[in-house]
Design a protein around this motif. Sequence first.
Motif, PDB file in Angstrom:
ATOM      1  N   TRP A  22      -6.643  -1.203  -6.530  1.00 19.40           N
ATOM      2  CA  TRP A  22      -5.449  -1.008  -7.348  1.00 19.40           C
ATOM      3  C   TRP A  22      -5.389  -2.112  -8.404  1.00 19.40           C
ATOM      4  O   TRP A  22      -5.822  -3.231  -8.159  1.00 19.40           O
ATOM      5  N   LEU A  77       2.413   1.681  -3.460  1.00 19.17           N
ATOM      6  CA  LEU A  77       1.412   2.108  -4.440  1.00 19.17           C
ATOM      7  C   LEU A  77       1.034   3.566  -4.227  1.00 19.17           C
ATOM      8  O   LEU A  77       0.983   4.357  -5.177  1.00 19.17           O
ATOM      9  N   SER A  78       0.746   3.938  -2.989  1.00 18.37           N
ATOM     10  CA  SER A  78       0.255   5.294  -2.724  1.00 18.37           C
ATOM     11  C   SER A  78       1.330   6.360  -2.924  1.00 18.37           C
ATOM     12  O   SER A  78       1.006   7.519  -3.165  1.00 18.37           O
ATOM     13  N   THR A  79       2.601   5.979  -2.856  1.00 18.04           N
ATOM     14  CA  THR A  79       3.677   6.938  -3.097  1.00 18.04           C
ATOM     15  C   THR A  79       4.176   6.901  -4.545  1.00 18.04           C
ATOM     16  O   THR A  79       5.102   7.623  -4.900  1.00 18.04           O
ATOM     17  N   GLN A  83      -5.252   3.216  -9.766  1.00 16.46           N
ATOM     18  CA  GLN A  83      -6.360   2.960  -8.866  1.00 16.46           C
ATOM     19  C   GLN A  83      -7.653   3.093  -9.665  1.00 16.46           C
ATOM     20  O   GLN A  83      -7.884   4.081 -10.342  1.00 16.46           O
ATOM     21  N   HIS A 102       0.837  -1.204   0.000  1.00 14.48           N
ATOM     22  CA  HIS A 102       0.000   0.000   0.000  1.00 14.48           C
ATOM     23  C   HIS A 102       0.870   1.251   0.000  1.00 14.48           C
ATOM     24  O   HIS A 102       0.607   2.203  -0.741  1.00 14.48           O
ATOM     25  N   HIS A 103       1.916   1.256   0.789  1.00 15.05           N
ATOM     26  CA  HIS A 103       2.819   2.404   0.827  1.00 15.05           C
ATOM     27  C   HIS A 103       3.481   2.620  -0.539  1.00 15.05           C
ATOM     28  O   HIS A 103       3.542   3.741  -1.039  1.00 15.05           O
ATOM     29  N   ASN A 115     -11.841   1.975  -5.695  1.00 15.56           N
ATOM     30  CA  ASN A 115     -11.075   1.771  -4.470  1.00 15.56           C
ATOM     31  C   ASN A 115     -10.049   0.652  -4.585  1.00 15.56           C
ATOM     32  O   ASN A 115      -9.427   0.284  -3.601  1.00 15.56           O
TER      33      ASN A 115
END
Length: 63
Positions: free
Chosen positions: A47, A33-35, A42, A30-31, A45
């Motif tokens: 990925w 992907l989100s960074t 996405q 998650h980290h 909701n």
Amino acid sequence: MEKDPATSLDLIWGLEGIAQAIGRTVRQTHHMLSTGKIPAKQVGNRWVIERSKLVAFFLDPAA
């Protein structure tokens, strides 16, 4: 005869699936992907990433 690109895609959906594919925890994934460290998108909701792009990303010498 050409293959339809939509049917030839091998997509990995969701944090759990991507985490399993790269051998990381869901939290680590998650980290990443989100960074933007992993080239995924996405959709709503969830990925999603194309398996071949994920493999190419990790095989890139700069990765």
